[in-house]
Write an enzyme that holds these catalytic residues in place. Structure first.
Site, PDB file in Angstrom:
ATOM      1  N   LYS A 124       0.823  -1.221   0.000  1.00 50.95           N
ATOM      2  CA  LYS A 124       0.000   0.000   0.000  1.00 50.95           C
ATOM      3  C   LYS A 124       0.858   1.272   0.000  1.00 50.95           C
ATOM      4  O   LYS A 124       0.628   2.182  -0.775  1.00 50.95           O
ATOM      5  CB  LYS A 124      -0.934   0.019   1.215  1.00 50.95           C
ATOM      6  CG  LYS A 124      -1.918  -1.129   1.281  1.00 50.95           C
ATOM      7  CD  LYS A 124      -2.870  -0.985   2.442  1.00 50.95           C
ATOM      8  CE  LYS A 124      -2.224  -1.054   3.804  1.00 50.95           C
ATOM      9  NZ  LYS A 124      -1.611  -2.357   4.122  1.00 50.95           N
ATOM     10  N   ARG A 180      12.811  -4.588  10.677  1.00 51.01           N
ATOM     11  CA  ARG A 180      11.935  -4.294  11.806  1.00 51.01           C
ATOM     12  C   ARG A 180      11.515  -5.592  12.508  1.00 51.01           C
ATOM     13  O   ARG A 180      11.343  -6.625  11.861  1.00 51.01           O
ATOM     14  CB  ARG A 180      10.672  -3.561  11.323  1.00 51.01           C
ATOM     15  CG  ARG A 180      10.930  -2.122  10.998  1.00 51.01           C
ATOM     16  CD  ARG A 180       9.790  -1.409  10.313  1.00 51.01           C
ATOM     17  NE  ARG A 180       8.462  -1.991  10.497  1.00 51.01           N
ATOM     18  CZ  ARG A 180       7.359  -1.467   9.959  1.00 51.01           C
ATOM     19  NH1 ARG A 180       7.429  -0.369   9.225  1.00 51.01           N
ATOM     20  NH2 ARG A 180       6.192  -2.028  10.141  1.00 51.01           N
ATOM     21  N   ARG A 207      -9.124   1.361   9.564  1.00 58.29           N
ATOM     22  CA  ARG A 207      -8.823  -0.052   9.837  1.00 58.29           C
ATOM     23  C   ARG A 207     -10.059  -0.805  10.331  1.00 58.29           C
ATOM     24  O   ARG A 207     -10.049  -2.024  10.376  1.00 58.29           O
ATOM     25  CB  ARG A 207      -7.717  -0.169  10.890  1.00 58.29           C
ATOM     26  CG  ARG A 207      -6.356   0.323  10.414  1.00 58.29           C
ATOM     27  CD  ARG A 207      -5.333   0.209  11.530  1.00 58.29           C
ATOM     28  NE  ARG A 207      -4.049   0.796  11.177  1.00 58.29           N
ATOM     29  CZ  ARG A 207      -3.056   0.133  10.609  1.00 58.29           C
ATOM     30  NH1 ARG A 207      -3.197  -1.152  10.322  1.00 58.29           N
ATOM     31  NH2 ARG A 207      -1.926   0.730  10.328  1.00 58.29           N
ATOM     32  N   ARG A 228      12.138  -7.196   3.843  1.00 64.22           N
ATOM     33  CA  ARG A 228      12.012  -5.736   3.810  1.00 64.22           C
ATOM     34  C   ARG A 228      12.941  -5.106   4.847  1.00 64.22           C
ATOM     35  O   ARG A 228      13.013  -5.571   5.975  1.00 64.22           O
ATOM     36  CB  ARG A 228      10.563  -5.336   4.090  1.00 64.22           C
ATOM     37  CG  ARG A 228      10.316  -3.837   3.998  1.00 64.22           C
ATOM     38  CD  ARG A 228       8.833  -3.534   4.029  1.00 64.22           C
ATOM     39  NE  ARG A 228       8.267  -3.633   5.366  1.00 64.22           N
ATOM     40  CZ  ARG A 228       7.034  -3.226   5.679  1.00 64.22           C
ATOM     41  NH1 ARG A 228       6.246  -2.712   4.755  1.00 64.22           N
ATOM     42  NH2 ARG A 228       6.578  -3.349   6.912  1.00 64.22           N
ATOM     43  N   ARG A 256       0.212 -10.603  12.518  1.00 70.18           N
ATOM     44  CA  ARG A 256      -0.323  -9.349  11.974  1.00 70.18           C
ATOM     45  C   ARG A 256      -1.397  -9.634  10.923  1.00 70.18           C
ATOM     46  O   ARG A 256      -2.418  -8.947  10.853  1.00 70.18           O
ATOM     47  CB  ARG A 256       0.803  -8.513  11.346  1.00 70.18           C
ATOM     48  CG  ARG A 256       1.746  -7.908  12.364  1.00 70.18           C
ATOM     49  CD  ARG A 256       3.000  -7.359  11.712  1.00 70.18           C
ATOM     50  NE  ARG A 256       2.712  -6.211  10.869  1.00 70.18           N
ATOM     51  CZ  ARG A 256       3.546  -5.741   9.946  1.00 70.18           C
ATOM     52  NH1 ARG A 256       4.711  -6.340   9.747  1.00 70.18           N
ATOM     53  NH2 ARG A 256       3.231  -4.683   9.243  1.00 70.18           N
TER      54      ARG A 256
END
Length: 216
Positions: free
Chosen positions: A13, A155, A88, A122, A166
């Site tokens: 996104k 991260r 959300r 990532r 998640r």
């Protein structure tokens, strides 16, 4: 054009929104970035937000909604905006309707296995927050940000077990939004089944959808 980007974590996104921002000349607004900026600036609101994040709790809706309402009043939002990370939940979607109408909701659909592979590769710049992918979008120099020379790091929430959790949270809390916006005839699906699909390909598909909407 007032756009909401929907999709699970790691769907791309933010990457697509940042490219659409350049193509359309409207701001890419990430509520996650807004929250981090408030904390970094040590504003009164930022200090309040930090109390929640330090405890691992979600920032209450009323704080996020106020932040967003203030942001959407700024002059650069007159022609439109691209929302990333909000809403959300159905409650947030209903609150958003009171702040601004939405023209289209772009729903990025990506299989879980691709998301886990993508996110676990990532890396993020500690200095400027730029995001790279060790498979599809490598920095020119290993471990160093192309933009500012900052150090790149993985991260904690981009580790496979955390990513799966998640995704589970997303399915539970955010997927009802898909039906909500589909019922309002605002939802447009974009499917990405290949990890190596360049971002430009997906952005081109989104731009085609936006062109059709503008012609109506």
């Amino acid at each position: 054009m007032k756009i909401v980007m929907l999709g699970p974590p790691g769907a791309g996104k933010g990457t697509y929104a940042s490219r659409l921002n350049v193509s359309l000349g409207i701001p890419h607004i990430s509520t996650g970035d807004m929250v981090r900026d408030e904390i970094k600036a040590q504003t009164e609101l930022g200090k309040k937000i930090k109390q929640y994040s330090d405890k691992g709790e979600l920032v209450p809706d009323d704080i996020i909604i106020q932040l967003l309402a203030d942001r959407l009043k700024k002059p650069d939002c007159k022609k439109g905006f691209i929302l990333d990370g909000f809403p959300r939940t159905i409650n947030q979607a209903e609150a958003l309707e009171k702040i601004s109408r939405i023209d289209v909701v772009v729903n990025i659909k990506v299989p879980d296995d691709i998301i886990i592979t993508r996110l676990s590769n990532r890396v993020t710049c500690k200095k400027c927050g730029a995001i790279y992918n060790l498979l599809t979008l490598k920095p020119k120099k290993e471990g160093i940000c192309d933009n500012c020379g900052g150090e790149l790091y993985l991260r904690y929430d981009d580790k496979p077990k955390v990513i799966q959790e998640r995704l589970n949270v997303y399915r539970k809390n955010t997927e009802p939004l898909i039906k909500y916006y589909r019922d309002k005839r605002l939802l447009k699906d974009i499917q990405c089944n290949d990890l190596m699909t360049p971002p430009e390909v997906i952005v081109a598909q989104i731009l085609k959808i936006l062109e059709k909407i503008e012609k109506k």
